[in-house]
Design an enzyme around this catalytic site. Structure first.
Site, PDB file in Angstrom:
ATOM      1  N   ASP A 131      47.692  43.462  53.879  1.00  0.00           N
ATOM      2  CA  ASP A 131      46.776  44.192  52.998  1.00  0.00           C
ATOM      3  C   ASP A 131      46.947  45.708  53.110  1.00  0.00           C
ATOM      4  O   ASP A 131      47.322  46.229  54.159  1.00  0.00           O
ATOM      5  CB  ASP A 131      45.335  43.804  53.371  1.00  0.00           C
ATOM      6  CG  ASP A 131      44.341  44.217  52.300  1.00  0.00           C
ATOM      7  OD1 ASP A 131      44.744  44.390  51.138  1.00  0.00           O
ATOM      8  OD2 ASP A 131      43.146  44.357  52.636  1.00  0.00           O
TER       9      ASP A 131
ATOM     10  N   ASN B 201      43.817  36.755  43.549  1.00  0.00           N
ATOM     11  CA  ASN B 201      44.584  37.937  43.125  1.00  0.00           C
ATOM     12  C   ASN B 201      44.979  37.894  41.643  1.00  0.00           C
ATOM     13  O   ASN B 201      45.371  38.919  41.076  1.00  0.00           O
ATOM     14  CB  ASN B 201      45.821  38.155  44.005  1.00  0.00           C
ATOM     15  CG  ASN B 201      45.492  38.684  45.385  1.00  0.00           C
ATOM     16  OD1 ASN B 201      46.176  38.390  46.365  1.00  0.00           O
ATOM     17  ND2 ASN B 201      44.444  39.491  45.500  1.00  0.00           N
TER      18      ASN B 201
HETATM   19  C1  IPE Z   1      43.901  39.461  50.705  1.00  0.00           C
HETATM   20  O1  IPE Z   1      43.831  40.780  50.303  1.00  0.00           O
HETATM   21  C2  IPE Z   1      45.031  38.751  50.037  1.00  0.00           C
HETATM   22  C3  IPE Z   1      46.366  39.205  50.389  1.00  0.00           C
HETATM   23  C4  IPE Z   1      46.659  40.138  51.255  1.00  0.00           C
HETATM   24  C5  IPE Z   1      47.429  38.529  49.721  1.00  0.00           C
HETATM   25  P1  IPE Z   1      42.889  41.254  49.093  1.00  0.00           P
HETATM   26  O2  IPE Z   1      43.110  42.694  48.941  1.00  0.00           O
HETATM   27  O3  IPE Z   1      43.109  40.399  47.908  1.00  0.00           O
HETATM   28  O4  IPE Z   1      41.451  40.940  49.684  1.00  0.00           O
HETATM   29  P2  IPE Z   1      40.054  41.610  49.378  1.00  0.00           P
HETATM   30  O5  IPE Z   1      39.874  41.617  47.886  1.00  0.00           O
HETATM   31  O6  IPE Z   1      40.097  42.983  49.949  1.00  0.00           O
HETATM   32  O7  IPE Z   1      39.063  40.751  50.095  1.00  0.00           O
HETATM   33  C1  IPE Z   2      47.843  43.519  49.492  1.00  0.00           C
HETATM   34  O1  IPE Z   2      47.605  44.861  49.184  1.00  0.00           O
HETATM   35  C2  IPE Z   2      48.810  42.858  48.561  1.00  0.00           C
HETATM   36  C3  IPE Z   2      48.219  41.837  47.690  1.00  0.00           C
HETATM   37  C4  IPE Z   2      46.994  41.443  47.693  1.00  0.00           C
HETATM   38  C5  IPE Z   2      49.110  41.208  46.734  1.00  0.00           C
HETATM   39  P1  IPE Z   2      46.496  45.285  48.136  1.00  0.00           P
HETATM   40  O2  IPE Z   2      47.095  45.327  46.787  1.00  0.00           O
HETATM   41  O3  IPE Z   2      45.299  44.402  48.257  1.00  0.00           O
HETATM   42  O4  IPE Z   2      46.162  46.736  48.630  1.00  0.00           O
HETATM   43  P2  IPE Z   2      44.733  47.432  48.696  1.00  0.00           P
HETATM   44  O5  IPE Z   2      43.850  46.528  49.501  1.00  0.00           O
HETATM   45  O6  IPE Z   2      44.276  47.582  47.286  1.00  0.00           O
HETATM   46  O7  IPE Z   2      44.989  48.726  49.384  1.00  0.00           O
HETATM   47 MG    MG Z   3      43.612  44.533  49.392  1.00  0.00          MG
END
Ligand code: IPE
Ligand code: IPE
Ligand code: MG
Length: 245
Positions: free
Chosen positions: A25, A73
């Site tokens: 993340d 996602n």
């Molecule tokens: C969790 O991260 C899913 C992945 C890293 C693939 P998200 O960014 O989707 O989670 P939330 O929305 O912060 O809980």
């Molecule tokens: C994790 O990074 C990757 C996926 C969930 C695909 P994020 O895209 O959630 O990054 P932040 O949390 O917005 O920084």
């Molecule tokens: Mg995230």
């Protein structure tokens, strides 16, 4: 310095988790800090994925599960989803072929159906192509959600009961575990979440009943081998009781 380079001294002192989970993340925030599009953060995160998965295999981790794309996602803007799908395709074409040298066994956890035919074919090719290998098992969680996984398990078990293959009185915790994507694998000992968020976001809910969590204040694209070493060190300081004393 990374553990691998100091293998002799450090690894002999530390107990390695058999199974590590990583919630990759922070890609979006990494890009935002640099005034770049979110897709640039995902590209950078993809490089980290490549480095860290090989490193885990090098230091002797047996199972690594990386959370790449959740069932939730899909709620993101189409532009971001398209960029992620392109990135997955590029990685499956290139990076995953490198894993051959490390004998890494690639598995995908999550429902493949919503992905494009190209991507599905690449996922299957990678799974089939790595079947005979004997190295680290790398579970890539794509379109993975733990609640979805549990719903699927309930359906599978129910149909087993319906057609007489499963005796309802014999259903136990093992039956549930055996019907998850991770069937036959040990539960994760350690789950690492970079980016400083204190939540599980629908990742391995059943499997993490007694997992140690390490939250790190690094965004995933900045996460290094040293950070992984640090997480293992923190894990070593934990006193795992599993409900005992
Ligand atoms: C969790 O991260 C899913 C992945 C890293 C693939 P998200 O960014 O989707 O989670 P939330 O929305 O912060 O809980
Ligand atoms: C994790 O990074 C990757 C996926 C969930 C695909 P994020 O895209 O959630 O990054 P932040 O949390 O917005 O920084
Ligand atoms: Mg995230």
């Amino acid at each position: 310095m990374a553990l691998f380079k100091k293998k002799q001294s450090d690894l002999s002192e530390l107990k390695l988790p058999e199974h590590i989970g990583i919630i990759m993340d922070g890609n979006g925030r990494w890009a935002k800090k640099r005034h770049l599009p979110r897709s640039a953060g995902h590209n950078a995160g993809g490089k980290t994925f490549r480095t860290i998965s090989r490193y885990c295999s090098d230091i002797g981790i047996k199972y690594l599960t990386v959370y790449a794309f959740s069932t939730e996602n899909w709620r993101r803007p189409k532009e971001e989803i398209d960029a992620l799908m392109k990135l997955f395709k590029d990685y499956l074409e290139e990076a995953l072929r490198d894993f051959k040298d490390d004998s890494i066994v690639v598995r995908f956890i999550g429902e493949k159906n919503p992905f494009s035919d190209d991507l599905k074919a690449l996922m299957l090719e990678n799974e089939e192509g790595s079947k005979g290998r004997d190295g680290m098992v790398l579970n890539i969680a794509m379109n993975y959600g733990s609640r979805d996984e549990l719903v699927r398990a309930v359906k599978k078990i129910s149909s087993g009961v319906k057609n007489g293959e499963i005796d309802i009185d014999l259903i136990d915790e093992q039956t549930i575990s055996d019907n998850l994507y991770t069937a036959g694998q040990p539960d994760p000992d350690l789950i690492i979440r970079p980016s400083g968020e204190y939540r599980i976001s629908n990742f391995m809910l059943w499997q993490s009943a007694y997992t140690e969590f390490v939250i790190m204040n690094k965004l995933w694209p900045d996460f290094s081998k040293e950070d992984l070493d640090e997480a293992i060190r923190i894990f070593n300081q934990r006193n795992r009781r599993f409900g005992g004393v």
